[in-house]
Write an enzyme that holds these catalytic residues in place. Structure first.
Site, PDB file in Angstrom:
ATOM      1  N   ASP A  80       0.955  -1.073  -0.115  1.00 42.52           N
ATOM      2  CA  ASP A  80       0.185  -0.104   0.067  1.00 42.52           C
ATOM      3  C   ASP A  80       0.899   1.240  -0.091  1.00 42.52           C
ATOM      4  O   ASP A  80       1.990   1.267   0.205  1.00 42.52           O
ATOM      5  CB  ASP A  80      -1.013   0.139   1.202  1.00 42.52           C
ATOM      6  CG  ASP A  80      -0.289   0.040   2.681  1.00 42.52           C
ATOM      7  OD1 ASP A  80       0.940  -0.616   2.664  1.00 42.52           O
ATOM      8  OD2 ASP A  80      -0.693   0.586   3.405  1.00 42.52           O
ATOM      9  N   GLU A 149       0.071  -0.859   5.695  1.00 42.89           N
ATOM     10  CA  GLU A 149       0.960  -0.625   6.529  1.00 42.89           C
ATOM     11  C   GLU A 149       1.092   0.943   6.799  1.00 42.89           C
ATOM     12  O   GLU A 149       1.443   1.422   8.192  1.00 42.89           O
ATOM     13  CB  GLU A 149       2.543  -0.860   5.851  1.00 42.89           C
ATOM     14  CG  GLU A 149       3.615  -0.527   6.549  1.00 42.89           C
ATOM     15  CD  GLU A 149       4.061   0.654   6.541  1.00 42.89           C
ATOM     16  OE1 GLU A 149       5.112   1.210   7.615  1.00 42.89           O
ATOM     17  OE2 GLU A 149       3.813   1.531   6.029  1.00 42.89           O
TER      18      GLU A 149
HETATM   19 ZN   LIG Z   1       6.793   2.304   3.831  1.00 44.03          ZN
END
Ligand SMILES: [Zn+2]
Length: 375
Positions: A80, A149
Site C-alpha cells: 500500500d 502498512e
Molecule cells: Zn513504507
C-alpha cells in the site's frame, strides 16, 4: 483466505528491467484499503514461479522457497501507499512519470516510488530471477508482501499474517525493503503517546477569581518538555537519538469562560534499549505531579547486527549501517525474535511527499546487492 489464482488481474512482467517494473507497480493504484488489484497482480505473477509455495491471506502474500537450506531469510515489503498527492482518497490509478522522457533512465516520479514500490519491485525481480540458469540461492527465502502498512497498526497486514500464518514467517534474519538510500538501517526507535491533563474550575472570565485556569496550570508541563534534553543512546553499536515533544494541546470552551480542562498530548520516541514500560516510567518521572495517561505505544527494535546472517549482509552491502529513528515493521520481526533491518532504494525523506521519486539506478543497485548476497 483466498488461494485461487486470479485470472482477470493485470499482467506483471517480473523479468523486465527492475526500474520499469517499479513504474508498472506504481501504475496500479494501491492506496491503503485498495490493495486488491496490486495483490492480485503480484500473486498471479508469483504463481508462475514453480519453486515458490504461495499463500494468500486477504491482500497479503507469502511466497517461500523450500530448498532445505541452513538459513532462511525474509524479504518483506508493503503493497500500500499513502493517498495520492492531489486527489486524496481517489481510487484512480497513478501514472508514473519519467522526466527524462526515456523510460528506465534517470528519475522516476509517482506515489510509492520510494515508499515502497521500488523495494517491492526488487523483491519480485529477485523472486523471478533467483533460479535462472538452474541456479539456486544459498539461503531459503521467504518473500512477504502485505497490505495496510500506512494506516493504524490494528489493520496491519503483517500483523494479520503473524496471527494467521506465524509459522510461515519463521526465519533467521529479515530485510524490510523500506527506503534507506541503499544503506542498512538497523532496528528502530520505539514510539509512545501520552496525555497529560490539568483540571481547573470554570467561571465567567469577567470574574476569573471565581475559577481556576486549567490552561495556565499546564504551563509547567510545557516548560519541563521544552527544557528536556533528549538522550542519544548507543545500542549494539548504533546511536539512537531520542525525541520527546508536546505534539498537540487542547483546552478551553469559549472566549469568555475560564477553561476547566487542558490536555497536552506528548509523543516520546525512545531508543530500543528501553521497553515501553521503562519509557513510560521515564516520562512519568519527568512530569511528576501531573495526571499522565499512556494512550498508545509500540516497542522499538534492537538492531541485531551481531547476528551472523545480519553481519554477512552488512558486509555484502559494504556501507556503514545506521540507526533507524522512525518506527517500522522491523519491530514486528524483532518481537518474533528475528533480527531485522531496513534496506531499500530511495530517499526515506521523500516518502509521503508530493514530489516522491527514485533514481532508476538506485533500484537496480539494490537488486544487484541482494542478488550477490543470496547468490
Ligand atoms: Zn513504507
Amino acid at each position: 483466505m483466498i488461494v485461487t489464482a486470479q485470472t482477470a488481474s493485470v499482467h506483471l512482467d517480473l523479468r523486465q528491467d527492475v526500474a520499469l517494473l517499479t513504474a508498472a507497480l506504481i501504475d496500479i493504484n494501491s492506496v491503503s484499503g485498495n490493495e486488491k488489484e496490486l495483490a492480485d497482480a503480484v500473486e498471479h505473477a508469483l504463481r508462475r514461479i514453480p519453486q515458490l509455495d504461495i499463500v494468500r491471506d486477504g491482500d497479503s502474500i507469502i511466497a517461500r522457497t523450500a530448498l532445505g537450506r541452513q538459513e532462511r531469510v525474509i524479504l518483506a515489503g508493503h503493497l500500500d501507499t499513502v493517498p495520492l498527492p492531489t486527489t486524496e482518497g481517489s481510487l484512480g490509478t497513478v501514472p508514473s512519470f519519467w522526466p527524462s522522457g526515456a523510460p528506465g533512465e534517470g528519475l522516476l516520479y509517482g506515489r510509492g516510488t520510494t515508499d515502497m514500490k521500488g523495494g517491492v519491485a526488487v523483491q519480485l525481480a529477485l523472486a523471478a530471477s533467483m533460479f535462472d540458469g538452474g541456479a539456486e540461492p544459498s539461503k531459503d527465502v521467504t518473500f512477504v508482501f502485505y497490505d495496510h502498512e500506512e494506516v493504524e497498526a490494528v489493520k496491519s497486514g503483517l500483523g494479520r499474517l503473524v496471527r494467521n500464518h506465524g509459522g510461515l514467517l519463521d526465519g533467521d534474519f529479515a530485510i524490510l525493503l523500506e527506503p534507506t538510500h541503499g544503506t542498512v538501517e538497523g532496528g528502530c526507535n520505539g514510539t509512545m503517546r501520552l496525555a497529560a491533563t490539568t483540571v481547573g474550575e470554570a467561571a465567567h472570565s469577567a470574574r476569573a477569581w471565581m475559577g481556576s485556569n486549567a490552561i495556565h496550570a499546564a504551563a509547567p508541563i510545557l516548560a519541563r518538555l521544552a527544557a528536556y534534553e533528549p538522550a542519544t543512546v548507543n545500542v549494539d553499536g548504533l546511536d539512537y537519538r531520542e525525541s520527546l515533544n508536546a505534539v498537540k494541546i487542547n483546552g478551553g470552551t469559549a472566549g469568555n469562560v475560564i477553561p476547566d480542562r487542558c490536555v497536552v498530548e506528548i509523543n516520546y520516541r525512545f531508543a530500543p534499549d528501553k521497553t515501553p514500560e521503562q519509557a513510560e516510567a521515564h516520562v512519568r518521572a519527568l512530569l511528576e505531579g501531573f495526571d499522565v495517561v499512556k494512550t498508545d505505544s509500540a516497542a522499538g527494535a534492537r538492531p541485531g547486527l551481531n547476528h551472523p546472517a545480519a553481519a554477512s549482509f552488512v558486509a555484502a552491502v559494504g556501507a556503514e549501517p545506521k540507526p533507524k529513528y522512525g518506527w517500522t515493521d522491523v519491530a514486528r520481526f524483532s518481537e518474533l525474535g528475528i533480527p531485522a533491518v531496513n534496506f531499500g532504494p530511495g530517499d526515506p525523506l521523500l516518502a509521503h511527499k508530493d514530489n516522491e521519486h527514485v533514481d532508476a539506478e538506485a533500484v537496480r543497485e539494490c537488486l544487484r546487492a541482494l542478488r550477490t548476497w543470496l547468490g
